[in-house]
Design a protein around this motif. Sequence first.
Motif, mmCIF file in Angstrom:
data_model
loop_
_atom_site.group_PDB
_atom_site.id
_atom_site.type_symbol
_atom_site.label_atom_id
_atom_site.label_comp_id
_atom_site.label_asym_id
_atom_site.label_seq_id
_atom_site.Cartn_x
_atom_site.Cartn_y
_atom_site.Cartn_z
ATOM 1 N N MET A 151 -25.713 -54.567 46.259
ATOM 2 C CA MET A 151 -25.530 -56.118 45.969
ATOM 3 C C MET A 151 -25.197 -57.116 47.338
ATOM 4 O O MET A 151 -25.814 -57.722 47.624
ATOM 5 C CB MET A 151 -24.584 -56.555 44.910
ATOM 6 N N GLN A 152 -24.352 -56.365 47.969
ATOM 7 C CA GLN A 152 -24.081 -56.780 49.421
ATOM 8 C C GLN A 152 -25.280 -56.835 50.392
ATOM 9 O O GLN A 152 -25.386 -57.703 50.886
ATOM 10 C CB GLN A 152 -22.912 -55.934 50.054
ATOM 11 N N LYS A 153 -26.023 -55.879 50.441
ATOM 12 C CA LYS A 153 -27.177 -55.991 51.116
ATOM 13 C C LYS A 153 -28.292 -56.714 50.705
ATOM 14 O O LYS A 153 -28.813 -57.554 51.640
ATOM 15 C CB LYS A 153 -27.901 -54.442 51.126
ATOM 16 N N LEU A 154 -28.321 -57.142 49.396
ATOM 17 C CA LEU A 154 -29.332 -58.040 48.752
ATOM 18 C C LEU A 154 -28.864 -59.635 49.278
ATOM 19 O O LEU A 154 -29.652 -60.183 49.649
ATOM 20 C CB LEU A 154 -29.638 -57.825 47.344
ATOM 21 N N ARG A 155 -27.483 -59.615 49.058
ATOM 22 C CA ARG A 155 -26.842 -61.115 49.498
ATOM 23 C C ARG A 155 -27.178 -61.155 50.877
ATOM 24 O O ARG A 155 -27.338 -62.584 51.387
ATOM 25 C CB ARG A 155 -25.555 -60.937 49.108
ATOM 26 N N SER A 156 -27.239 -60.288 51.769
ATOM 27 C CA SER A 156 -27.492 -60.650 53.277
ATOM 28 C C SER A 156 -28.754 -60.961 53.526
ATOM 29 O O SER A 156 -29.190 -61.354 54.402
ATOM 30 C CB SER A 156 -26.966 -59.250 54.252
ATOM 31 N N LEU A 157 -29.818 -60.757 52.509
ATOM 32 C CA LEU A 157 -31.122 -60.843 52.870
ATOM 33 C C LEU A 157 -31.448 -62.475 52.406
ATOM 34 O O LEU A 157 -32.553 -62.951 52.570
ATOM 35 C CB LEU A 157 -32.032 -60.204 51.884
ATOM 36 N N SER A 158 -30.355 -63.145 51.927
ATOM 37 C CA SER A 158 -30.615 -64.674 51.564
ATOM 38 C C SER A 158 -31.748 -64.900 50.614
ATOM 39 O O SER A 158 -32.813 -65.309 51.011
ATOM 40 C CB SER A 158 -31.148 -65.619 52.994
ATOM 41 N N LEU A 159 -31.771 -64.239 49.551
ATOM 42 C CA LEU A 159 -32.903 -64.122 48.468
ATOM 43 C C LEU A 159 -32.594 -65.573 47.585
ATOM 44 O O LEU A 159 -33.562 -65.958 47.056
ATOM 45 C CB LEU A 159 -32.680 -62.972 47.657
ATOM 46 N N GLY A 160 -31.452 -66.118 47.645
ATOM 47 C CA GLY A 160 -31.022 -67.273 46.674
ATOM 48 C C GLY A 160 -30.098 -66.773 45.787
ATOM 49 O O GLY A 160 -29.898 -65.725 45.291
ATOM 50 N N GLY A 161 -29.225 -67.892 45.272
ATOM 51 C CA GLY A 161 -28.300 -67.490 44.415
ATOM 52 C C GLY A 161 -28.398 -67.031 42.797
ATOM 53 O O GLY A 161 -27.899 -66.309 42.228
ATOM 54 N N ASP A 162 -29.729 -67.496 42.450
ATOM 55 C CA ASP A 162 -30.116 -67.056 41.053
ATOM 56 C C ASP A 162 -31.380 -66.056 41.109
ATOM 57 O O ASP A 162 -32.053 -65.815 40.305
ATOM 58 C CB ASP A 162 -30.660 -68.091 40.407
ATOM 59 N N ALA A 163 -31.515 -65.210 42.303
ATOM 60 C CA ALA A 163 -32.452 -64.498 42.437
ATOM 61 C C ALA A 163 -32.080 -62.962 41.853
ATOM 62 O O ALA A 163 -33.103 -62.277 41.717
ATOM 63 C CB ALA A 163 -32.946 -64.233 43.980
ATOM 64 N N VAL A 164 -30.875 -62.800 41.587
ATOM 65 C CA VAL A 164 -30.480 -61.234 41.261
ATOM 66 C C VAL A 164 -29.633 -61.542 40.103
ATOM 67 O O VAL A 164 -28.874 -62.430 39.992
ATOM 68 C CB VAL A 164 -29.712 -60.773 42.361
ATOM 69 N N ARG A 165 -29.913 -60.569 38.975
ATOM 70 C CA ARG A 165 -29.233 -60.705 37.930
ATOM 71 C C ARG A 165 -28.964 -59.235 37.115
ATOM 72 O O ARG A 165 -29.893 -58.686 37.353
ATOM 73 C CB ARG A 165 -29.950 -61.811 36.625
ATOM 74 N N THR A 166 -28.167 -59.036 36.641
ATOM 75 C CA THR A 166 -27.709 -57.676 36.024
ATOM 76 C C THR A 166 -28.418 -57.682 34.573
ATOM 77 O O THR A 166 -28.403 -58.495 33.684
ATOM 78 C CB THR A 166 -26.253 -57.590 35.731
ATOM 79 N N THR A 167 -29.156 -56.645 34.191
ATOM 80 C CA THR A 167 -29.777 -56.551 33.196
ATOM 81 C C THR A 167 -29.222 -55.432 32.185
ATOM 82 O O THR A 167 -29.253 -55.808 30.917
ATOM 83 C CB THR A 167 -31.375 -56.151 33.304
ATOM 84 N N SER A 168 -28.559 -54.613 32.712
ATOM 85 C CA SER A 168 -27.834 -53.586 31.868
ATOM 86 C C SER A 168 -26.597 -52.810 32.683
ATOM 87 O O SER A 168 -26.942 -52.423 33.910
ATOM 88 C CB SER A 168 -28.710 -52.434 31.309
ATOM 89 N N VAL A 169 -25.669 -52.340 31.880
ATOM 90 C CA VAL A 169 -24.566 -51.482 32.314
ATOM 91 C C VAL A 169 -24.461 -50.296 31.400
ATOM 92 O O VAL A 169 -24.369 -50.622 29.964
ATOM 93 C CB VAL A 169 -23.428 -52.243 32.659
#
Length: 233
Positions: free
Chosen positions: A72-90
């Motif tokens: 997640m930290q790596k993805l945030r560093s790529l500036s994808l947008g605040g709503d671009a990532v969501r958790t689907t299952s744990v």
Amino acid sequence: MRPLGLLVTCLLLGAPAAAQDARVDVPVVVTSGEAEVKRAADRAWVTINAESRARDPKEAQRANVEAMNAVMQKLRSLSLGGDAVRTTSVDLHPEFDYANGRQTLRGYVARNTIEVRVDDIGRVGEIISASVGSGATSVGGLRFDIKERAEAEREALRMAVQNARARAEAAASGAGMRIDRIVRIEDHRVAMPEPRPMMMERTMAAQAPVPDTPVTPGNLTIRAMVTLTAALR
């Protein structure tokens, strides 16, 4: 007064039969129409998993949290947008070995799955490689779409109706008749095929820098199908 009442009753009772006798069946033609619209894919979704194993469930969960936090930290560093990532299952569940009819606890598996929306189609390979390089154990469910899907669907629908009408006019002409009016148009929505998952297992060699994964989205086909009923004259 009674004869008048009897006359009115007779007229009312006879009206449906008279109307039925006066009804004239209108000839109709029923045709189908299909159309396709092709658009270059300009949006993608990627499903990313981090999986951890340990003898103790708390240790498996702790290792999994660390792995997904790194992703997640790596993805945030790529500036994808605040709503671009969501958790689907744990998920956390035990694993067993089976031998000689006996079940033996092997350990526990913790899994965290996220979905990433990629609005810049040219960055899909970069995001996949960055995820695998930062701790993801698998990538799957890569699928493509177009941002203006509704517009493409409407265009395909218009073309399908035009195709159905042209077929109806040809049929009417062959019978020496013409189309009087369109009676009904039925839209048969065509379901999109399920995306083919692309799996990428992370091995020990993935600790080294991972080159960008080559991804070619290609074109998407939007289909429409209708049934048209037209009255003839």
